[in-house]
Design a protein around this motif. Structure first.
Motif, mmCIF file in Angstrom:
data_model
loop_
_atom_site.group_PDB
_atom_site.id
_atom_site.type_symbol
_atom_site.label_atom_id
_atom_site.label_comp_id
_atom_site.label_asym_id
_atom_site.label_seq_id
_atom_site.Cartn_x
_atom_site.Cartn_y
_atom_site.Cartn_z
ATOM 1 N N LYS A 154 5.679 -0.468 -2.340
ATOM 2 C CA LYS A 154 5.522 -0.634 -0.899
ATOM 3 C C LYS A 154 6.835 -1.052 -0.220
ATOM 4 N N ALA A 155 7.744 -1.641 -1.010
ATOM 5 C CA ALA A 155 9.004 -2.141 -0.450
ATOM 6 C C ALA A 155 9.908 -1.023 0.046
ATOM 7 N N ALA A 156 9.820 0.144 -0.580
ATOM 8 C CA ALA A 156 10.683 1.289 -0.214
ATOM 9 C C ALA A 156 12.160 0.911 -0.284
ATOM 10 N N GLY A 157 12.489 0.075 -1.273
ATOM 11 C CA GLY A 157 13.892 -0.272 -1.497
ATOM 12 C C GLY A 157 14.447 -1.364 -0.617
ATOM 13 N N VAL A 158 13.624 -2.011 0.222
ATOM 14 C CA VAL A 158 14.116 -3.043 1.146
ATOM 15 C C VAL A 158 13.891 -4.421 0.520
ATOM 16 N N PHE A 159 14.955 -4.999 0.025
ATOM 17 C CA PHE A 159 14.875 -6.275 -0.681
ATOM 18 C C PHE A 159 14.375 -7.397 0.210
ATOM 19 N N LEU A 160 14.778 -7.402 1.471
ATOM 20 C CA LEU A 160 14.354 -8.473 2.364
ATOM 21 C C LEU A 160 12.841 -8.456 2.545
ATOM 22 N N TRP A 161 12.254 -7.277 2.655
ATOM 23 C CA TRP A 161 10.795 -7.163 2.767
ATOM 24 C C TRP A 161 10.141 -7.768 1.524
ATOM 25 N N ASN B 224 -2.588 -22.088 -2.706
ATOM 26 C CA ASN B 224 -3.944 -22.325 -2.217
ATOM 27 C C ASN B 224 -5.005 -21.899 -3.239
ATOM 28 N N ALA B 225 -4.551 -21.689 -4.481
ATOM 29 C CA ALA B 225 -5.444 -21.308 -5.588
ATOM 30 C C ALA B 225 -6.073 -19.939 -5.386
ATOM 31 N N ASP B 226 -5.303 -18.994 -4.807
ATOM 32 C CA ASP B 226 -5.815 -17.628 -4.654
ATOM 33 C C ASP B 226 -6.084 -16.996 -6.016
ATOM 34 N N ARG B 227 -7.079 -16.116 -6.027
ATOM 35 C CA ARG B 227 -7.355 -15.328 -7.227
ATOM 36 C C ARG B 227 -6.466 -14.086 -7.217
ATOM 37 N N MET B 228 -6.425 -13.364 -8.356
ATOM 38 C CA MET B 228 -5.613 -12.161 -8.418
ATOM 39 C C MET B 228 -6.113 -11.132 -7.405
ATOM 40 N N SER B 229 -7.415 -11.068 -7.214
ATOM 41 C CA SER B 229 -7.978 -10.144 -6.220
ATOM 42 C C SER B 229 -7.550 -10.530 -4.810
ATOM 43 N N ASP B 230 -7.419 -11.851 -4.554
ATOM 44 C CA ASP B 230 -6.960 -12.319 -3.242
ATOM 45 C C ASP B 230 -5.508 -11.902 -2.998
ATOM 46 N N LEU B 231 -4.703 -12.002 -4.053
ATOM 47 C CA LEU B 231 -3.289 -11.620 -3.913
ATOM 48 C C LEU B 231 -3.149 -10.129 -3.626
ATOM 49 N N LEU B 232 -3.941 -9.323 -4.324
ATOM 50 C CA LEU B 232 -3.907 -7.886 -4.082
ATOM 51 C C LEU B 232 -4.383 -7.556 -2.665
ATOM 52 N N ALA B 233 -5.375 -8.302 -2.182
ATOM 53 C CA ALA B 233 -5.865 -8.090 -0.820
ATOM 54 C C ALA B 233 -4.795 -8.481 0.206
ATOM 55 N N ARG B 234 -4.075 -9.590 -0.062
ATOM 56 C CA ARG B 234 -2.981 -10.003 0.824
ATOM 57 C C ARG B 234 -1.919 -8.903 0.911
ATOM 58 N N LEU B 235 -1.544 -8.378 -0.251
ATOM 59 C CA LEU B 235 -0.543 -7.309 -0.282
ATOM 60 C C LEU B 235 -1.016 -6.092 0.501
ATOM 61 N N GLU B 236 -2.291 -5.785 0.398
ATOM 62 C CA GLU B 236 -2.841 -4.597 1.059
ATOM 63 C C GLU B 236 -2.717 -4.682 2.575
ATOM 64 N N VAL B 237 -2.923 -5.877 3.130
ATOM 65 C CA VAL B 237 -2.905 -6.008 4.593
ATOM 66 C C VAL B 237 -1.497 -6.230 5.147
ATOM 67 N N LEU B 238 -0.547 -6.591 4.286
ATOM 68 C CA LEU B 238 0.817 -6.775 4.776
ATOM 69 C C LEU B 238 1.422 -5.408 5.089
ATOM 70 N N PRO B 239 1.967 -5.243 6.290
ATOM 71 C CA PRO B 239 2.452 -3.912 6.701
ATOM 72 C C PRO B 239 3.804 -3.578 6.040
ATOM 73 N N PRO B 240 4.050 -2.296 5.781
ATOM 74 C CA PRO B 240 5.375 -1.887 5.317
ATOM 75 C C PRO B 240 6.360 -1.924 6.486
ATOM 76 N N GLY B 241 7.625 -2.021 6.182
ATOM 77 C CA GLY B 241 8.625 -2.055 7.253
ATOM 78 C C GLY B 241 8.871 -3.472 7.735
ATOM 79 N N LEU B 242 10.124 -3.802 7.984
ATOM 80 C CA LEU B 242 10.500 -5.175 8.332
ATOM 81 C C LEU B 242 9.951 -5.620 9.677
ATOM 82 N N GLU B 243 10.072 -4.804 10.710
ATOM 83 C CA GLU B 243 9.636 -5.229 12.041
ATOM 84 C C GLU B 243 8.149 -5.523 12.077
#
Length: 850
Positions: free
Chosen positions: A488-495, A509-528
């Motif tokens: 998902k990073a597309a080569g952007v280290f800062l992202w 906050n004691a997230d589960r692995m499924s919670d972490l994957l869900a967090r990643l899913e909703v985080l948008p690609p691209g820095l802005e």
């Protein structure tokens, strides 16, 4: 006195004597010149600066030598050869001081640059009998110094072998070594005139070496600027096991045209001497450039290309969030020339020969560098010469240059036409660069960093005990998470960096692995999009505070963490009422830790503390700086829509960053015990911000400056000695009399608004004392000073109109004179008449005292 010290003292004496004689001769020449064609103004400035510098250096030599005598328990009451030499040094320094005073009077009489005024000033000097006395004394000192030095050296002839190696290699005084060696024959005595002349000639050669060294040091000091290394030091180091691929060619990638081999380019002799590293914002270009600039493998590969010729490496890292010099063409060439010439006095003498001739004449060649002169010097540096050299230049951030980008492109393309010059440049893939470098070896960074991102994410997570536990329970999902981030990073280290921090917060906050994957899913690609998501997730109260911090750092790039703590105060006048009391080290550390926690909780990684973020084990200190995490973060906040949001959140003018910084520096001045340099700098910043506010609000901050004066007199001892303004760059300005009040300082620094208000209540004596400081400090004398590197000075009119100050002082003194005459008349009447006379009653018939 050891031979080296004796030579140093004698060299200083001879330089002062010879130069003073030249100055006296030149003043006569100016006076006798009918057409006024000589450059009198520059002569006076150059001569004064050089003579002051020589006098200062000799004073230090005398101090060190006398201290050496006393520390060794040497008798200092008899007229030994060493003491005669020291006395001659003191005499020459006295002559220089006397002559400086006369030159200073001429400079003041020629105010306005009028020819007649200058001639009158010269006439006033030349007609004084004491000038002839100075010339005679110079001649006597010059005759005596050779003999005194010879006797001093002969007494310590046994010390010469131990000093010879140090003299020639470490100090590079070859002529001095030869002079010392000539005295090693114990049978040789200067009994004949010819032998004494030979000794004197050898001494002159040694003195010439000192003059060359002074010129060399002056040029390097002129090229250097105070924030030259800041950007390079602020760039994060490459994470462990990343960037290695730049030196480990992957045949599959090269064959698929992913990139041109960097190592083959370094060692190649095919004439392709420019390599372009392109990449998206935040892809890690600066980190890679710093990595390859430092790595020993870069030099090793270049040695093949250099083929035994000397290799000179220099770099520059543009920074559009930094100072003017850090984003300008002037900063680029001054930095490259400084790095390339730091150990090459011979080349400095060659490419700056025009300055050298002026320096030898009357200490000139000190003027500010122009762009055309720097270009000529750079071209002369890299031009083919009798002693072939090779050059490797690394220039990062061409897109952060604040001028015409084509100018930079042409500069380095032209340089790379030489077979002995290579340049590696980096930028965003803008069209101006893509069109110019399309046929050059290159790489597109984001296509090559997926493996590095995988290393970075794995390392960051493995250092977290909660993730380690989860990955053992669910190894497949753990692998999916890491691969998902890299994809998902597309080569952007800062992202990647920001996303990892967000996920680590979830782990706390004691997230589960499924919670972490869900967090990643909703985080948008691209820095802005990611920046927008991070800010929108802040608590409204935190968001307002974050926006205040953004505005504070926007108003003052790269502040110290402790400075930001003092400025981040809800009451922007709190420091005015604060007690002058130094904080303990524990209290300072408490404030540093508090401010760092605020940045972490409020600013969502937009702002960070340099070094601490990369390695918290380094710890926080009074030298910890605050910066934006990346240029893209600052650009995002300054975008039109986002900036409107920030202003709305902080109430627009209701929050005044300059007012908060003025309050902050007042707080530091009152509460922080630091170095003399830092105290003086804080003192000056208080004045600077007061002037900014006066300029913006059209209201004089007299009460604030009075409080600055009170704090400065108690906590900043250099407020009175003013040692930091005595020397300006390599020039020396006339030392003012002792400061008695802040009014003196205000006149010295042309603070017209403050003087106008305080003059109304000051006594005539106070005004007369302050008037002595008028004209000591001019704009042209401070442009390249220590202060200019630290303080903006001219942004708010720090050095204001001289005529305005002159008029204020003149009017005030006339008013005080009128009041004084009236007061004296009243005293006279009281003394002369039996009763007090009413001046308005013209019929009074009081009887005078007899």
């Amino acid at each position: 006195m050891d031979p080296l010290s004796a030579l140093s003292v004698a060299s200083g004496v001879i330089q002062i004597v010879d130069f003073s004689a030249k100055v006296i001769s030149r003043t006569r020449e100016i006076y006798l010149s009918a057409d006024g064609a000589l450059e009198e103004n520059s002569f006076l400035e150059d001569a004064t600066a050089n003579l002051s510098e020589l006098s200062t250096e000799l004073t230090e030599e005398i101090r060190q030598t006398v201290w050496g005598f006393r520390s060794k328990g040497s008798g200092f009451g008899r007229k030994s050869a060493d003491e005669q030499l020291i006395q001659l040094a003191k005499d020459s320094r006295m002559v220089a001081t006397n002559l400086l005073e006369k030159l200073d009077r001429v400079k003041r009489k020629k105010d306005g640059g009028k020819r007649n005024a200058l001639n009158q000033g010269i006439r006033s000097i030349l007609e004084q009998k004491e000038v002839s006395g100075l010339a005679d004394r110079l001649d006597q000192i010059r005759k005596q110094v050779d003999t005194a030095l010879l006797l001093s050296l002969r007494k310590r002839i046994g010390e010469i072998p131990e000093l010879r190696k140090e003299t020639t290699s470490a100090l590079e005084y070859e002529k001095k070594a030869e002079l010392l060696a000539s005295l090693q024959d114990n049978d040789w005595k200067p009994t004949q005139k010819g032998e004494m002349v030979e000794f004197s000639n050898s001494l002159i050669l040694a003195v010439d070496m000192d003059v060359e060294q002074r010129f060399f040091n002056m040029i390097l000091a002129r090229l250097y600027f105070s924030d030259l290394p800041d950007r390079y030091e602020a760039i994060p180091k490459a994470h462990q096991n990343t960037c290695e691929w730049i030196f480990e060619d992957d045949p599959q990638q090269i064959e698929s045209c992913e990139w041109d081999s960097f190592t083959k380019w370094l060692s190649g002799t095919d004439g392709d001497n420019l390599y372009w590293i392109a990449g998206k914002p935040g892809s890690g270009k600066s980190t890679l450039m710093k990595y390859l600039f430092n790595d020993s493998r870069t030099s090793a590969q270049l040695q093949t290309w250099a083929a035994g010729r000397p290799l000179i490496q220099a770099g520059f890292f543009f920074w559009n969030s930094g100072t003017v010099m850090q984003m300008s063409r002037m900063g680029l060439l001054r930095s490259i020339l400084h790095s390339s010439l730091s150990n090459d006095k011979k080349t400095v003498m060659q490419i700056f020969n025009h300055r050298w001739q002026k320096f030898v004449a009357f200490g000139g060649g000190r003027q500010t560098f122009t762009w055309s002169e720097l270009v000529q010097a750079f071209e002369a540096l890299i031009a083919p010469s009798e002693t072939p050299k090779t050059f490797f230049f690394v220039v990062d951030g061409l897109d952060e240059f604040d001028g015409d980008h084509k100018e930079l492109v042409h500069l380095f393309l032209n340089a790379a036409e030489y077979p002995h010059v290579k340049a590696c440049v980096a930028s965003r893939p803008w069209l101006v660069f893509a069109d110019s470098f399309e046929d050059r070896p290159c790489l597109l960074l984001e296509r090559l960093t997926k493996k590095d991102i995988h290393h970075y994410v794995t390392s960051a997570f493995n250092n977290n005990k909660h993730y380690t536990r989860l990955s053992k329970l669910e190894p497949e999902r753990a692998s999916t998470l890491i691969n998902g981030i890299a994809d998902k990073a597309a080569g952007v280290f800062l992202w990647v960096h920001l996303v990892v921090l967000s996920l680590l917060e979830g782990l706390s906050n004691a997230d589960r692995m499924s919670d972490l994957l869900a967090r990643l899913e909703v985080l948008p690609p691209g820095l802005e999009s990611l920046f927008d998501r991070l800010l929108s997730g802040l608590d409204p109260i935190y968001f307002k505070h974050a926006c205040q911090l953004f505005r504070l750092v926007m108003a003052r790039d790269r502040p110290l963490l402790l400075e930001l703590w003092f400025a981040d105060n809800e009451d922007h006048d709190s420091a005015m009422e604060a007690e002058i009391k130094t904080l303990s080290p524990d209290e300072v550390m408490d404030r540093l830790e508090t401010m760092n926690r605020r940045l972490i909780s409020r600013c969502k990684c937009f702002l960070e503390v340099e070094s601490w973020h990369e390695d918290p084990s380094v710890g926080l200190s009074t030298h910890s700086y605050v910066r934006f995490i990346h240029r893209t973060a600052k650009d995002f906040l300054q975008s039109s829509d986002m900036w409107k949001t920030i202003l709305n959140a902080t109430g627009h003018d209701a929050f005044d960053p300059e007012r908060h910084w003025a309050n902050g520096f007042m707080g530091i001045l009152k509460a922080v015990n630091t170095t003399s340099d830092a105290k003086w700098e804080n003192f000056i910043w208080c004045i600077e911000y007061a002037l900014m506010l006066e300029n913006k609000l059209q209201s004089s901050f007299v009460d604030y400056l009075d409080e600055v004066s009170r704090a400065g007199m108690k906590n900043c001892e250099d407020y009175r000695t003013s040692k930091y303004v005595k020397r300006v760059g390599f020039d020396t300005i006339r030392r003012p009399p002792a400061l008695q009040s802040f009014l003196d300082f205000a006149v010295w620094f042309n603070l017209v608004g403050y003087v106008r208000v305080k003059a109304k209540t000051a006594s005539r004596d106070e005004l007369l004392h302050a008037t002595q400081f008028k004209g000591i400090l001019w704009r042209e004398q401070i442009e390249e000073s220590w202060l200019a590197g630290k303080v903006m000075l001219t942004k708010a009119g720090f050095i204001t109109d001289r005529s305005a100050l002159k008029q204020v002082l003149s009017n005030s003194l006339q008013s005080k004179s009128s009041e004084l005459r009236k007061e004296k008349w009243e005293k006279t009447k009281r003394r002369f008449f039996l009763k007090k006379v009413d001046a308005s009653n013209t019929t009074s018939q009081e009887t005078p005292k007899v």
